[in-house]
Write an enzyme that holds these catalytic residues in place. Sequence first.
Site, mmCIF file in Angstrom:
data_model
loop_
_atom_site.group_PDB
_atom_site.id
_atom_site.type_symbol
_atom_site.label_atom_id
_atom_site.label_comp_id
_atom_site.label_asym_id
_atom_site.label_seq_id
_atom_site.Cartn_x
_atom_site.Cartn_y
_atom_site.Cartn_z
ATOM 1 C CB THR A 14 -0.872 0.034 1.279
ATOM 2 O OG1 THR A 14 -1.350 -1.279 1.509
ATOM 3 C CG2 THR A 14 -2.018 0.988 1.132
ATOM 4 C CB VAL A 134 6.461 7.772 14.582
ATOM 5 C CG1 VAL A 134 5.773 8.072 15.906
ATOM 6 C CG2 VAL A 134 7.775 7.048 14.816
ATOM 7 N N GLY A 136 1.820 7.555 11.229
ATOM 8 C CA GLY A 136 1.395 7.769 9.839
ATOM 9 C C GLY A 136 1.663 9.145 9.301
ATOM 10 N N GLY A 189 -9.648 -6.590 7.738
ATOM 11 C CA GLY A 189 -8.258 -6.460 7.300
ATOM 12 C C GLY A 189 -7.480 -5.409 8.062
ATOM 13 C CG ASP A 203 2.468 -0.844 15.177
ATOM 14 O OD1 ASP A 203 3.191 -0.806 14.178
ATOM 15 O OD2 ASP A 203 1.614 0.024 15.457
ATOM 16 C CE LYS A 207 3.163 2.847 14.594
ATOM 17 N NZ LYS A 207 1.704 2.736 14.423
#
Lengths: 428, 428
Positions: A14, A134, A136, A189, A203, A207
């Site tokens: 993506t 970090v 987005g 998803g 996750d 960050k």
Amino acid sequence: MSGRIRLGIAGLGTVGVGVVRIVRREAALLSARTGKEIVISAVSARTRDKDRGVPLTGYDWEDDPVTLATRDDVDVFVELMGGSDGPAKAATEAALKAGKDVVTANKAMLAVHGQALAELAEGNGRVIRYEAAVAGGIPVVKSLIEGLAGNAITRVMGVMNGTCNYILTRMESAGLPYDAVFEEANQLGFLEADPELDVGGIDAGHKLALLASAAFGTQVAFDAMELEGIGRLTIEDIRAAGDMGYRIKLLGVARMTGRGLEQRMAPCLVPMTSPLGQLEGGTNMVVLEGDTVEQIVLRGPGAGEGPTASAVLADICDIARGVRLPVFGQPASTLAAATPARSVTPAAYYLRMTLQDKPGALAKIAAVLGEAGISINRMRQYDHEGEHAPVLIVTHRTGRDALDRALSAMERTGVVKSSPVAIRIEEV
Amino acid sequence: MSGRIRLGIAGLGTVGVGVVRIVRREAALLSARTGKEIVISAVSARTRDKDRGVPLTGYDWEDDPVTLATRDDVDVFVELMGGSDGPAKAATEAALKAGKDVVTANKAMLAVHGQALAELAEGNGRVIRYEAAVAGGIPVVKSLIEGLAGNAITRVMGVMNGTCNYILTRMESAGLPYDAVFEEANQLGFLEADPELDVGGIDAGHKLALLASAAFGTQVAFDAMELEGIGRLTIEDIRAAGDMGYRIKLLGVARMTGRGLEQRMAPCLVPMTSPLGQLEGGTNMVVLEGDTVEQIVLRGPGAGEGPTASAVLADICDIARGVRLPVFGQPASTLAAATPARSVTPAAYYLRMTLQDKPGALAKIAAVLGEAGISINRMRQYDHEGEHAPVLIVTHRTGRDALDRALSAMERTGVVKSSPVAIRIEEV
């Protein structure tokens, strides 16, 4: 370097596709802003024959990301493969050794190998940029390292995993238990291949570890982080917290204390009326506090093709514009080893327990708290049927040690039905 | 330039003193982060003999800021005097011509002379940095020019005058009329010497003009801004808006439309539950929207010694770190002249009016709106005594031209007691 910046992009998921798309669509804008032409020399991904919705025929293909990273016609290696080790790390190292700058969205790699990679980069006069790793699309690394450069940072906080925040928001709004919403998120998803990366807080912890290093001038210390996921949160706790005016968030908090670096990624209660408390769905929020700026709050999309690619492009533009800063804001060789300090900053706590409904039960709990030096701010006992009474307590500020002593002592009273739930209330 | 960055600071009000304080207190931190020693060579202010709470004896004193700005031992001229012309402009020009970089908090000077000063700076290979000029401690100029460099910016919005937001918040919470709260704010020292700079929206308009230039690659065009202050807002409108689920904010909005650059600093309704709607007191908020990043929201203190000095220091650190970007993100010589477009983007509007309480009055208003092609989203007529009926209408999206036609036609119906109040509802 000429009037062109030539990219080698490894990883065409993506985000990679989003980067290709922006480079093609915004060529004129990027060139006006950076004074350089930003072009793609070559790309690499696991499978070549796949329609990714964007034309790739103009770019050379490399099966091996290491080969891509070291091509003569690549100035900036854009690492979007992911994974803390393996090809991502090998190609990043190869790129740095070959004199390329690196832009990456790989929080895992930097959380684990950040110090070594930063030393390698700076030893070779190269930069590693990781805004996309970090939160987005939020320019948080830039805001922290550059925008607040005049501050001694006092605290960094953030909701930085959109999936967890989606799950918690959805549990509350739909009144559904964790397992049901987890399954929904999976169907949609939203979860990583290994869901524990999301719901286990790993996750988001990666960050936070990167931000803490940049904030406090310490070497990345992900291993020293207190880490707790959202898997044990119940709809009862979400409701009870709401009843007391709080929301539960998977909140990262990093602080430099007199006893060392406190880093915690764990469920926390925050006031429902605070910006963090009002954050819904997949949106991320980071709070930066400094001794002179007081508090800055940044909010935006934490994932997705566009926002993450936007952050990758910001890093590429900085490189094109000649912005060259140390990876963590000061030279890696000067970063201090972090002394981990676990929950030394006192906090109020939310306690939920079920007591046997007999005379003196609540008095015993109150006595236990009092003996541990913990005073009660608010307490509610709920209406109930049967012999077990749900009880909520909000304490005043206390140390975690005292709380742990009190929790053990409560279990020994024989009046609690099962281990009390205790969740920290972060002052925001 | 050696391993030192030598500052000449002109203006020792709150912000100037804050800068001196940080440079002294954080010397080690600033040097670790920038690799340079940041020192003050000389200072200047209107009156020399005044205890400012910070020692100034180590620095040379200059009565004339132009002399200060051109000293051989000054690398960066820090302009904190204010005022669009006069000494601030003279000293800034002198500094740039003498090969100094400039850091300023002066939104008025840049809003009026930004293009000429940017051309002067860039012609001399110098930078002008002005993070402190927009939204105090929030790193918004950096986020826009650098953090969102990969985006075609679609809209910039902001509440950027803390005094106005304080007044509006206080009117609502205390139920006080504008004049009373204005007087309070004056007593508290919240207002500029010329209060019209605050409540007339001029100060906030200056800030928006700078952001619009950086966002859209256009020359600063403050003169072309639609500007309306908060002085005509009534407690009735604040209450009525609240009743419909909105809050009134002095909101700046800049958009590039097919017909040109739309810039408006004016009272607006925003949903009470939106981040902008929930902003209280003196805090500032800026919303940046781009084609790939979607929406980023930045929130923080918009004024005050610490936050503003923090922004000045960020700019100084950037210069020390070798970050050198064009003033408005792309070379001033490439900025297009803005074509002003006034309110071309359609919006919903809030209308408040008092009608004569007789049969057919409301029907006449509804007919007028219908004839102008404006459909009604919601309408409320309030309980009343006497012969005048308060009516609120929220329209669907409409162009400003159609609305203006409808407003004129309403007055001609003879059923409205006085000119209807119309306030734009910004979609956020």
